[in-house]
Design a protein around this motif. Sequence first.
Motif, PDB file in Angstrom:
ATOM      1  N   LYS A  14       0.733  -1.233  -0.033  1.00  0.00           N
ATOM      2  CA  LYS A  14      -0.022  -0.093   0.106  1.00  0.00           C
ATOM      3  C   LYS A  14       0.853   1.312  -0.164  1.00  0.00           C
ATOM      4  O   LYS A  14       1.839   1.456   0.670  1.00  0.00           O
ATOM      5  CB  LYS A  14      -0.633   0.003   1.374  1.00  0.00           C
ATOM      6  CG  LYS A  14      -2.065  -0.732   1.228  1.00  0.00           C
ATOM      7  CD  LYS A  14      -2.929  -0.637   2.388  1.00  0.00           C
ATOM      8  CE  LYS A  14      -3.936  -1.761   2.609  1.00  0.00           C
ATOM      9  NZ  LYS A  14      -4.863  -1.681   3.720  1.00  0.00           N
ATOM     10  N   GLY A  15       0.315   1.922  -0.721  1.00  0.00           N
ATOM     11  CA  GLY A  15       1.095   3.465  -0.787  1.00  0.00           C
ATOM     12  C   GLY A  15       0.394   4.365   0.332  1.00  0.00           C
ATOM     13  O   GLY A  15      -0.576   4.081   0.931  1.00  0.00           O
ATOM     14  N   CYS A  17      -1.688   6.585  -0.489  1.00  0.00           N
ATOM     15  CA  CYS A  17      -3.208   6.644  -0.734  1.00  0.00           C
ATOM     16  C   CYS A  17      -3.867   5.474  -0.976  1.00  0.00           C
ATOM     17  O   CYS A  17      -4.842   5.406  -1.382  1.00  0.00           O
ATOM     18  CB  CYS A  17      -3.106   7.569  -2.012  1.00  0.00           C
ATOM     19  SG  CYS A  17      -2.642   9.039  -1.989  1.00  0.00           S
ATOM     20  N   THR A  20      -2.865   0.645  -5.048  1.00  0.00           N
ATOM     21  CA  THR A  20      -2.639   1.324  -6.556  1.00  0.00           C
ATOM     22  C   THR A  20      -3.898   0.765  -7.287  1.00  0.00           C
ATOM     23  O   THR A  20      -4.173   1.290  -8.300  1.00  0.00           O
ATOM     24  CB  THR A  20      -1.320   1.232  -6.880  1.00  0.00           C
ATOM     25  OG1 THR A  20      -1.002  -0.195  -6.924  1.00  0.00           O
ATOM     26  CG2 THR A  20      -0.418   2.029  -6.459  1.00  0.00           C
ATOM     27  N   THR A  22      -6.774   0.946  -6.892  1.00  0.00           N
ATOM     28  CA  THR A  22      -8.129   1.794  -6.888  1.00  0.00           C
ATOM     29  C   THR A  22      -7.866   2.863  -8.136  1.00  0.00           C
ATOM     30  O   THR A  22      -8.715   3.672  -8.434  1.00  0.00           O
ATOM     31  CB  THR A  22      -8.348   2.568  -5.706  1.00  0.00           C
ATOM     32  OG1 THR A  22      -6.982   3.373  -5.407  1.00  0.00           O
ATOM     33  CG2 THR A  22      -8.425   1.494  -4.400  1.00  0.00           C
ATOM     34  N   TRP A  23      -6.614   3.020  -8.745  1.00  0.00           N
ATOM     35  CA  TRP A  23      -6.503   3.865  -9.592  1.00  0.00           C
ATOM     36  C   TRP A  23      -7.031   3.605 -10.974  1.00  0.00           C
ATOM     37  O   TRP A  23      -6.960   4.489 -11.958  1.00  0.00           O
ATOM     38  CB  TRP A  23      -4.950   4.224  -9.766  1.00  0.00           C
ATOM     39  CG  TRP A  23      -4.042   4.679  -8.755  1.00  0.00           C
ATOM     40  CD1 TRP A  23      -4.616   4.936  -7.363  1.00  0.00           C
ATOM     41  CD2 TRP A  23      -2.686   4.813  -8.475  1.00  0.00           C
ATOM     42  NE1 TRP A  23      -3.562   5.346  -6.531  1.00  0.00           N
ATOM     43  CE2 TRP A  23      -2.368   5.446  -7.385  1.00  0.00           C
ATOM     44  CE3 TRP A  23      -1.767   5.024  -9.359  1.00  0.00           C
ATOM     45  CZ2 TRP A  23      -1.034   5.711  -6.808  1.00  0.00           C
ATOM     46  CZ3 TRP A  23      -0.441   5.300  -8.915  1.00  0.00           C
ATOM     47  CH2 TRP A  23      -0.182   5.505  -7.614  1.00  0.00           C
ATOM     48  N   ARG A  24      -7.214   2.233 -11.390  1.00  0.00           N
ATOM     49  CA  ARG A  24      -7.258   1.881 -12.460  1.00  0.00           C
ATOM     50  C   ARG A  24      -8.406   2.069 -13.456  1.00  0.00           C
ATOM     51  O   ARG A  24      -9.795   2.293 -12.900  1.00  0.00           O
ATOM     52  CB  ARG A  24      -7.512   0.102 -12.360  1.00  0.00           C
ATOM     53  CG  ARG A  24      -6.685  -0.593 -13.424  1.00  0.00           C
ATOM     54  CD  ARG A  24      -6.916  -2.191 -13.103  1.00  0.00           C
ATOM     55  NE  ARG A  24      -7.934  -2.446 -12.518  1.00  0.00           N
ATOM     56  CZ  ARG A  24      -8.013  -3.250 -11.065  1.00  0.00           C
ATOM     57  NH1 ARG A  24      -6.735  -3.155 -10.620  1.00  0.00           N
ATOM     58  NH2 ARG A  24      -9.071  -3.398 -10.809  1.00  0.00           N
ATOM     59  N   GLU A  47       4.455  -2.392 -10.649  1.00  0.00           N
ATOM     60  CA  GLU A  47       3.838  -2.678  -9.410  1.00  0.00           C
ATOM     61  C   GLU A  47       4.014  -4.049  -8.794  1.00  0.00           C
ATOM     62  O   GLU A  47       3.551  -4.488  -7.964  1.00  0.00           O
ATOM     63  CB  GLU A  47       2.223  -2.561  -9.165  1.00  0.00           C
ATOM     64  CG  GLU A  47       1.765  -0.975  -9.737  1.00  0.00           C
ATOM     65  CD  GLU A  47       2.308  -0.003  -8.675  1.00  0.00           C
ATOM     66  OE1 GLU A  47       2.193  -0.463  -7.258  1.00  0.00           O
ATOM     67  OE2 GLU A  47       2.607   1.019  -9.027  1.00  0.00           O
ATOM     68  N   TYR A  61      -3.423  -4.403  -6.695  1.00  0.00           N
ATOM     69  CA  TYR A  61      -2.103  -3.526  -6.876  1.00  0.00           C
ATOM     70  C   TYR A  61      -2.130  -3.084  -8.353  1.00  0.00           C
ATOM     71  O   TYR A  61      -1.319  -2.048  -8.398  1.00  0.00           O
ATOM     72  CB  TYR A  61      -1.057  -4.187  -6.473  1.00  0.00           C
ATOM     73  CG  TYR A  61      -0.879  -4.180  -4.640  1.00  0.00           C
ATOM     74  CD1 TYR A  61      -1.104  -3.047  -3.996  1.00  0.00           C
ATOM     75  CD2 TYR A  61      -1.553  -5.375  -3.969  1.00  0.00           C
ATOM     76  CE1 TYR A  61      -1.021  -3.015  -2.716  1.00  0.00           C
ATOM     77  CE2 TYR A  61      -1.709  -5.449  -2.794  1.00  0.00           C
ATOM     78  CZ  TYR A  61      -1.292  -4.389  -1.989  1.00  0.00           C
ATOM     79  OH  TYR A  61      -1.507  -4.243  -0.674  1.00  0.00           O
ATOM     80  N   LYS A  63      -2.464  -0.942 -11.332  1.00  0.00           N
ATOM     81  CA  LYS A  63      -2.831   0.239 -11.381  1.00  0.00           C
ATOM     82  C   LYS A  63      -3.270   0.773 -12.945  1.00  0.00           C
ATOM     83  O   LYS A  63      -3.908   1.563 -13.212  1.00  0.00           O
ATOM     84  CB  LYS A  63      -1.928   1.247 -11.100  1.00  0.00           C
ATOM     85  CG  LYS A  63      -0.713   1.252 -11.978  1.00  0.00           C
ATOM     86  CD  LYS A  63       0.473   2.376 -11.379  1.00  0.00           C
ATOM     87  CE  LYS A  63       1.563   2.301 -11.999  1.00  0.00           C
ATOM     88  NZ  LYS A  63       2.734   3.014 -11.276  1.00  0.00           N
ATOM     89  N   CYS A  65      -1.787   0.628 -15.873  1.00  0.00           N
ATOM     90  CA  CYS A  65      -0.807   1.299 -16.530  1.00  0.00           C
ATOM     91  C   CYS A  65      -0.722   0.888 -18.165  1.00  0.00           C
ATOM     92  O   CYS A  65      -0.407   1.538 -18.786  1.00  0.00           O
ATOM     93  CB  CYS A  65       0.515   1.452 -15.893  1.00  0.00           C
ATOM     94  SG  CYS A  65       1.297  -0.223 -16.154  1.00  0.00           S
TER      95      CYS A  65
END
Length: 85
Positions: A14-15, A17, A20, A22-24, A47, A61, A63, A65
């Motif tokens: 976990k970062g 925030c 990761t 949740t960014w997707r 990641e 995890y 994200k 990308c």
Amino acid sequence: MDKKILQPVSYPTKGACGPTGTWRSQRPVYDAALCNGCLLCWLFCPEAAIAREDRLINYDYCKGCGICAVECTKNAIAMVKEEVK
Ligand code: SF4
Ligand code: SF4
């Protein structure tokens, strides 16, 4: 000679925030039938979200990308729109 087993230099964590995943907005979908096991996706994933053994993707995890899909020369990973839950 000893066999050296490649390992990622880091593991998903976990970062500040949160995870990761949740960014997707897009998610990679893996097709084992097209995969030749080259491990480029595993090597390039920033990641460390792809398992070396079976290329299963950790969506907590990942994200989204798309680097894994770009690096895959067998088109075994496709990026699809993330479903809104
Ligand atoms: S899209 Fe692929 S390279 Fe990017 S974080 Fe997810 S699994 Fe890793
Ligand atoms: S880059 Fe593509 S062919 Fe190579 S291990 Fe990953 S999914 Fe399989």
